[in-house]
Design an enzyme around this catalytic site. Structure first.
Site, short mmCIF file in Angstrom:
data_model
loop_
_atom_site.label_atom_id
_atom_site.label_comp_id
_atom_site.label_asym_id
_atom_site.label_seq_id
_atom_site.Cartn_x
_atom_site.Cartn_y
_atom_site.Cartn_z
N LYS A 46 -13.81 20.40 56.92
CA LYS A 46 -12.57 20.50 56.14
C LYS A 46 -12.19 21.97 55.93
CE LYS A 46 -10.59 18.93 51.70
NZ LYS A 46 -10.47 20.14 50.92
N GLU A 47 -13.18 22.80 55.59
CA GLU A 47 -12.93 24.23 55.35
C GLU A 47 -12.46 24.93 56.62
OE1 GLU A 47 -16.26 24.43 51.77
OE2 GLU A 47 -16.80 25.00 53.82
N ASN A 103 -17.81 23.85 56.25
CA ASN A 103 -17.81 22.45 56.68
C ASN A 103 -16.52 22.20 57.47
OD1 ASN A 103 -15.69 21.91 54.81
ND2 ASN A 103 -17.15 21.36 53.20
N ASP A 113 -25.64 23.04 49.42
CA ASP A 113 -26.51 24.07 48.82
C ASP A 113 -27.87 24.09 49.51
OD1 ASP A 113 -24.43 24.25 46.99
OD2 ASP A 113 -25.51 23.27 45.37
#
Length: 327
Positions: free
Chosen positions: A204-205, A202, A273
Site C-alpha cells: 500500500k505504501e 508495504n 515491527d
C-alpha cells in the site's frame, strides 16, 4: 544459522522512531447495547505494552541484541507510563526527549473472544519543530560518540518525530560512521529517504508513494515498480512486504520473492515491527538482504499467530529457520 543467531548478542541497534503505548482491554461480549447497535464488552483485564518504535526495540531485545531508543514522548501521564514500561523491559530510554504540551500516542485496542473489535487512538501527529529536532539530534550524536552502533532503524509512523531535516542529519552521520540505515517508511516522508541500505515499505505504501497501481501477482509488474522505487530513492536494497504473498527483495544484482508460510492468523498487529527488527538485526550482522528477508518473513508470520502486539520468540524463530533450511 545457529552462529548467526548467537552473533546477535554482540550487536547494538539504534531505533529512531515514533514510540507509543499499546493499551488493551480484554473482555467478552454477551449482548448488544440497548443504546446503539454495538456490542457491550465486559472487561476482564487491562494491559499496557510498548508499541510502535518501542515494540521494535522489544523485538530487538528479544533477538538478543541491545536496542537503544531515540524518540520523543509527551510530558503527560501516558508519557510517564511509557518510561515505566521501558524501565520494566530494561531498554535504554535515556535518549527520549520530553516535549512539553505534546500528547503521547496511545492506541487502545478492545479485544473480545480473541478478536479485536475496536481501536481508539489518542495522539498528536504534528511535525516537531527545528529546535525540538535538534534536541533529538543532540541525543543521537551523543549515542554515536559513546558507543558502537551496528545499525540504525528509522521507524516512521507519521506521528511527527521524523522530518526531512532529521532524516538528512541522521543519514549524514550514518554514512560518515559507515552504519547501515534501515527504513520502515510511512506516507508523509516516503520519498525523503535517500541512499539508505534497506527500504522496507508495504504494498500500500509503495503504491501511494509512487502513485501507481499494479497487480503484485504479476511478477514483471512487481519487479518494474519496485525497481522504479529503488532508482528514485537510490536505495541499496528494497524489501517489499506483501502480506499473504510474502516478501519481495531486490538489490543491484538480483531479486527474489519469498512466499509467506501458511499460518493460523490471530492478529496482524505489530507484524511489520517484527519484520523490520529481524531484518535490521540480520543486516547489522552483515548478512545479505535475501537471508534477512527470509528470516523477517518467518518472524512476521509467527507473531501473527498471537493476539495483540507481541515480540518475536528467538528460539521459536531459530527452530523455524532450521526447519526451512532442511525443507
Amino acid at each position: 544459522m545457529r552462529s548467526l543467531f548467537n552473533s546477535f548478542k554482540d550487536l547494538s541497534i539504534l531505533i529512531i522512531g515514533d514510540v507509543m503505548m499499546d493499551a488493551y482491554l480484554f473482555g467478552k461480549v454477551d449482548r448488544v447495547s440497548p443504546e446503539a447497535p454495538v456490542p457491550i464488552v465486559s472487561v476482564g483485564k487491562k494491559e499496557a505494552r510498548l508499541g510502535g518504535a518501542a515494540n521494535v526495540a522489544l523485538n530487538i531485545k528479544a533477538l538478543g541484541a541491545k536496542p537503544i531508543i531515540c524518540a520523543i514522548v509527551g510530558d503527560d501521564i501516558e508519557g510517564r507510563q511509557l518510561l515505566d514500561l521501558f524501565s520494566a523491559a530494561d531498554i535504554d530510554a535515556t535518549s527520549l526527549v520530553k516535549i512539553v504540551g505534546r500528547k503521547t500516542t496511545v492506541k487502545t485496542r478492545v479485544i473480545a473472544q480473541n478478536q479485536q473489535i475496536l481501536r481508539v487512538d489518542a495522539e498528536t501527529d504534528t511535525e516537531i519543530n527545528i529546535e525540538e529536532s535538534n534536541l533529538v539530534l543532540n541525543k543521537f550524536r551523543l549515542i554515536l560518540e559513546r558507543q558502537k552502533i551496528d545499525a540504525i532503524i528509522f521507524q516512521d509512523y507519521d506521528k511527527g518525530l521524523i522530518t526531512p531535516y532529521l532524516i538528512d542529519e541522521v543519514s549524514k552521520s550514518a554514512k560518515a560512521n559507515n552504519i547501515p540505515l534501515i527504513v520502515d517508511p510511512k506516507k508523509r516522508n516516503f520519498l525523503s529517504y535517500k541512499d539508505v541500505d534497506v527500504f522496507k515499505p508495504n504494498l500500500k505504501e509503495l503504491k501511494e508513494g509512487l502513485k501507481v497501481d499494479f497487480d503484485p501477482k504479476n511478477y514483471l509488474e512487481l519487479k518494474n515498480n519496485t525497481t522504479l522505487l529503488k532508482e528514485k530513492i537510490k536505495a541499496k536494497n528494497i524489501l517489499l512486504t506483501l502480506s499473504e504473498l510474502g516478501i519481495y527483495a531486490i538489490n543491484d544484482k538480483e531479486d527474489k520473492l519469498t512466499p509467506a508460510h501458511i499460518r493460523t492468523i490471530a492478529d496482524v498487529s505489530g507484524a511489520g515491527d517484527t519484520v523490520i527488527s529481524v531484518v535490521a538485526t540480520c543486516i547489522a550482522a552483515r548478512t545479505d538482504i535475501f537471508l534477512a528477508a527470509r528470516l523477517g518473513n518467518l518472524a512476521g508470520g509467527l507473531v501473527c499467530e498471537k493476539v495483540g502486539v507481541v515480540p518475536i520468540n528467538k528460539d521459536l524463530l531459530l527452530q523455524e529457520a532450521l526447519k526451512a533450511e532442511e525443507a
